[in-house]
Scaffold this motif. Sequence first.
Motif, PDB file in Angstrom:
ATOM      1  N   CYS A  56      -7.030  -1.778   0.696  1.00 53.88           N
ATOM      2  CA  CYS A  56      -6.096  -1.992   1.790  1.00 53.88           C
ATOM      3  C   CYS A  56      -6.887  -2.249   3.076  1.00 53.88           C
ATOM      4  O   CYS A  56      -7.817  -1.525   3.405  1.00 53.88           O
ATOM      5  N   ASP A  77       0.372   3.344   3.620  1.00 49.31           N
ATOM      6  CA  ASP A  77       0.944   2.939   4.900  1.00 49.31           C
ATOM      7  C   ASP A  77       1.995   1.830   4.764  1.00 49.31           C
ATOM      8  O   ASP A  77       2.475   1.307   5.752  1.00 49.31           O
ATOM      9  N   CYS A 124      -5.880   0.915   5.788  1.00 47.50           N
ATOM     10  CA  CYS A 124      -6.320   2.306   5.616  1.00 47.50           C
ATOM     11  C   CYS A 124      -7.568   2.419   4.751  1.00 47.50           C
ATOM     12  O   CYS A 124      -8.081   3.506   4.541  1.00 47.50           O
ATOM     13  N   CYS A 154       0.843  -1.184   0.000  1.00 46.61           N
ATOM     14  CA  CYS A 154       0.000   0.000   0.000  1.00 46.61           C
ATOM     15  C   CYS A 154       0.884   1.241   0.000  1.00 46.61           C
ATOM     16  O   CYS A 154       1.795   1.356   0.818  1.00 46.61           O
TER      17      CYS A 154
HETATM   18 ZN   LIG Z   1      -3.047   1.159   3.347  1.00 48.18          ZN
END
Ligand SMILES: [Zn+2]
Length: 60
Positions: free
Chosen positions: A32, A14, A35, A11
């Motif tokens: 994801c 993050d 997040c 991702c």
């Molecule tokens: Zn993420």
Amino acid sequence: MGKLYYQEYRCPHDNKLLFKGVLVDSEIQIKCRHCKNLIKIQGIDKEEMVCKKISCPNRV
Ligand SMILES: [Zn+2]
């Protein structure tokens, strides 16, 4: 499948690992889990599909 060269897709927000796999000339969307962002991932071009491993059976 044996020894496949898996690439890690992370991702961009993050840096969590989304999945491991090999994408060739394709495009996927994955959400994801951390997040909740929808990530669009594009596979590698066919030109780069040629496996760099000498012993790879998929080698053209
Ligand atoms: Zn993420």
